[in-house]
Design a protein around this motif. Sequence first.
Motif, short mmCIF file in Angstrom:
data_model
loop_
_atom_site.label_atom_id
_atom_site.label_comp_id
_atom_site.label_asym_id
_atom_site.label_seq_id
_atom_site.Cartn_x
_atom_site.Cartn_y
_atom_site.Cartn_z
N LEU A 8 0.92 -1.18 -0.07
CA LEU A 8 0.17 0.04 0.09
C LEU A 8 0.93 1.12 0.04
CD1 LEU A 8 -2.60 -0.84 2.57
CD2 LEU A 8 -3.03 -0.79 0.33
N HIS A 9 0.37 2.27 -0.87
CA HIS A 9 0.85 3.58 -0.77
C HIS A 9 0.18 4.30 -0.17
CE1 HIS A 9 3.53 6.89 -2.80
NE2 HIS A 9 3.54 6.99 -1.55
N ILE A 10 0.39 4.83 1.07
CA ILE A 10 -0.36 5.66 2.12
C ILE A 10 -0.25 7.18 2.06
CG2 ILE A 10 -1.24 5.95 4.60
CD1 ILE A 10 0.03 3.04 4.88
N LEU A 11 -1.07 8.12 1.85
CA LEU A 11 -0.66 9.57 1.83
C LEU A 11 -0.98 9.97 3.30
CD1 LEU A 11 -0.04 12.31 0.74
CD2 LEU A 11 -2.38 12.50 -0.45
N PHE A 12 -0.23 10.48 3.86
CA PHE A 12 -0.30 10.73 5.39
C PHE A 12 -0.47 12.07 5.61
CE2 PHE A 12 -0.04 10.17 10.05
CZ PHE A 12 -0.26 8.70 10.18
N ILE A 13 -1.54 12.60 5.79
CA ILE A 13 -1.81 14.25 5.77
C ILE A 13 -1.90 14.66 7.41
CG2 ILE A 13 -3.38 16.17 5.30
CD1 ILE A 13 -4.33 13.98 2.99
N CYS A 14 -0.92 15.63 7.83
CA CYS A 14 -1.05 16.08 9.05
C CYS A 14 -0.82 17.66 9.18
CB CYS A 14 0.20 15.63 9.90
SG CYS A 14 0.64 13.89 9.73
N PRO A 15 -1.56 18.06 10.23
CA PRO A 15 -1.51 19.60 10.60
C PRO A 15 -0.30 20.03 11.10
CG PRO A 15 -2.66 18.40 12.48
CD PRO A 15 -2.19 17.40 11.21
N TYR A 16 0.81 19.09 11.60
CA TYR A 16 1.90 19.44 11.83
C TYR A 16 2.80 18.35 11.55
CZ TYR A 16 -0.74 22.56 14.94
OH TYR A 16 -1.49 23.23 15.40
N LEU A 17 4.18 18.50 11.45
CA LEU A 17 5.18 17.46 11.11
C LEU A 17 5.19 16.62 12.23
CD1 LEU A 17 7.73 16.64 9.16
CD2 LEU A 17 9.10 17.54 10.64
N ALA A 108 -2.87 13.95 -8.54
CA ALA A 108 -3.01 13.96 -9.78
C ALA A 108 -1.66 13.43 -10.25
CB ALA A 108 -3.07 15.35 -10.25
N THR A 109 -0.47 13.34 -9.81
CA THR A 109 0.75 12.89 -10.62
C THR A 109 1.13 11.73 -10.01
OG1 THR A 109 2.05 14.16 -8.73
CG2 THR A 109 1.29 15.16 -11.18
N GLN A 110 0.78 11.22 -8.80
CA GLN A 110 1.15 9.93 -8.31
C GLN A 110 -0.11 9.04 -7.84
OE1 GLN A 110 4.19 10.25 -4.90
NE2 GLN A 110 4.52 12.35 -5.51
N ARG A 111 0.25 7.57 -7.67
CA ARG A 111 -0.72 6.54 -7.16
C ARG A 111 -0.67 6.38 -5.74
NH1 ARG A 111 -1.22 1.45 -6.00
NH2 ARG A 111 -2.99 0.20 -6.57
N PHE A 112 -1.72 6.69 -5.16
CA PHE A 112 -1.95 6.47 -3.72
C PHE A 112 -3.11 5.66 -3.64
CE2 PHE A 112 0.15 10.55 -3.64
CZ PHE A 112 0.95 10.43 -3.16
N ASP A 113 -2.98 4.35 -2.65
CA ASP A 113 -4.07 3.65 -2.28
C ASP A 113 -5.06 4.17 -1.08
OD1 ASP A 113 -3.17 1.07 -3.88
OD2 ASP A 113 -1.13 1.68 -2.63
N VAL A 114 -4.67 4.99 -0.50
CA VAL A 114 -5.24 5.39 0.58
C VAL A 114 -4.85 6.66 1.42
CG1 VAL A 114 -4.32 4.05 2.77
CG2 VAL A 114 -6.67 4.38 2.94
N PRO A 133 -9.75 6.80 -1.25
CA PRO A 133 -10.22 6.51 0.20
C PRO A 133 -9.60 7.10 1.38
CG PRO A 133 -9.94 4.67 -1.29
CD PRO A 133 -9.32 5.85 -1.98
N CYS A 134 -10.50 7.61 2.52
CA CYS A 134 -9.61 8.06 3.39
C CYS A 134 -10.13 7.60 4.85
CB CYS A 134 -10.30 9.70 3.56
SG CYS A 134 -9.13 10.58 2.37
N VAL A 135 -9.19 7.54 5.60
CA VAL A 135 -9.40 7.29 7.18
C VAL A 135 -8.96 8.44 7.82
CG1 VAL A 135 -8.72 5.95 9.18
CG2 VAL A 135 -9.01 4.77 7.04
#
Length: 411
Positions: A8-17, A108-114, A133-135
């Motif tokens: 899986l390739h996970i895009l991990f989105i955070c408000p801070y590092l 738009a430029t990379q493939r993420f699974d979640v 898809p998002c958790v």
Amino acid sequence: VSGPSESLHILFICPYLPSAIRVRPFQLIRYLVKAGYRVTVAALDDRSPADASAHAELRQICEAVHLVPHPRLQAAAQALLALPTGTPLWAAWCQSPQMMHLLRSLTATQRFDVAHVEHLRAAHFAPAVGDLPCVFDAVDCITDLQRQVVAHTPPSKPRHWLAREEAVKLRRYEPAICNCFRQVTVTSQHDADALLSLQVQSPIAIIPNGVDRELPRSASSNGTTDKRFDLIFSGKMSYQANEDAALFLLNHILPRLDLLLPQLPPVSVCIAGTGPSELLRQSALRWEDRVTITGWVEDLRPFLAASRIAVCPMRIGVGIQNKVLEAMAMGLPVVATPVASRAFGRNAQNNGLRIAADAQSFANHCAELLSGDDTARHVGIAGRDYVRAFHRWDKAAELFVEQYAKVRRAG
């Protein structure tokens, strides 16, 4: 975590590092990568003291780490402009068109699974990832936290009225945000119940925090035998709930503890954590050299190892208290309020915790542990064994992978 059946390739989105201070996302990322999953991090950059070392480690283990500059002056201006609107300050502080642009570009430029969206402060970025898809890891119920702040802040202080306004906004905003996601996660049953009371309809999973395996098994295992401090309380002291707890310790618990232990040397206290206020420093001066306020420390472990008891006298709080977990993992006995211990379940007192509902009972428990080395040792061992069994980051990462699978199956 067992090896993945697919990478899986996970895009991990955070408000801070993520960092040692923002421990939940930091450790989840570490253990997801250890298990063979690919992680790309996108976070706002507010230049916290712990960010440099965390950034270096994340860059080594992640596919990529994208930081969007987010100066505090900009964040404060956004919060000020949001005051007359329906947007709570918790969200307004972290709004960022640059982050929205980054996320649109990445998806738009990379493939993420979640996508893994961390905390209410970052939830408004989810639309930028489109149909991915998002958790949503809400972590805590922020509406419940704000309600407690209102209850514990005197009406004579402007903070009380600001907190009341924020609580009203959050009661509308938080459930609306949660209901935009197919899956929500929190750290405790209390937070799940609080979200359900706000009419959150999305499924809610409880995934508690773990402890770092690198923590010593006991407070003496790193060779430190000099107990410089009788009590230690740790946390980000610029956070109102921690400051309130530290003041409660100095102004109400410590005087009672002195009366209970006249035969022992004066009790010494360490308050460890970044951003102590001038009010807290002034309160510590009353005790002269008995109270040490450290400010930010790179590694808390030497201070825990140099302490006899960890205390968590929090009267405001949600979620699970990492400071309690870390102290228990080090083998320290812990005295905590019901607010600080409720994430540990009904059997908390058998798991290395002493629970105290008021200042006098808190002082009583501390006095008992300071007076009896055998009692303190047994309580510490019970806590260490409990944490090692039930609070593991690899297990938490595994549970998140299950949530990722759910939202992917749901389309």
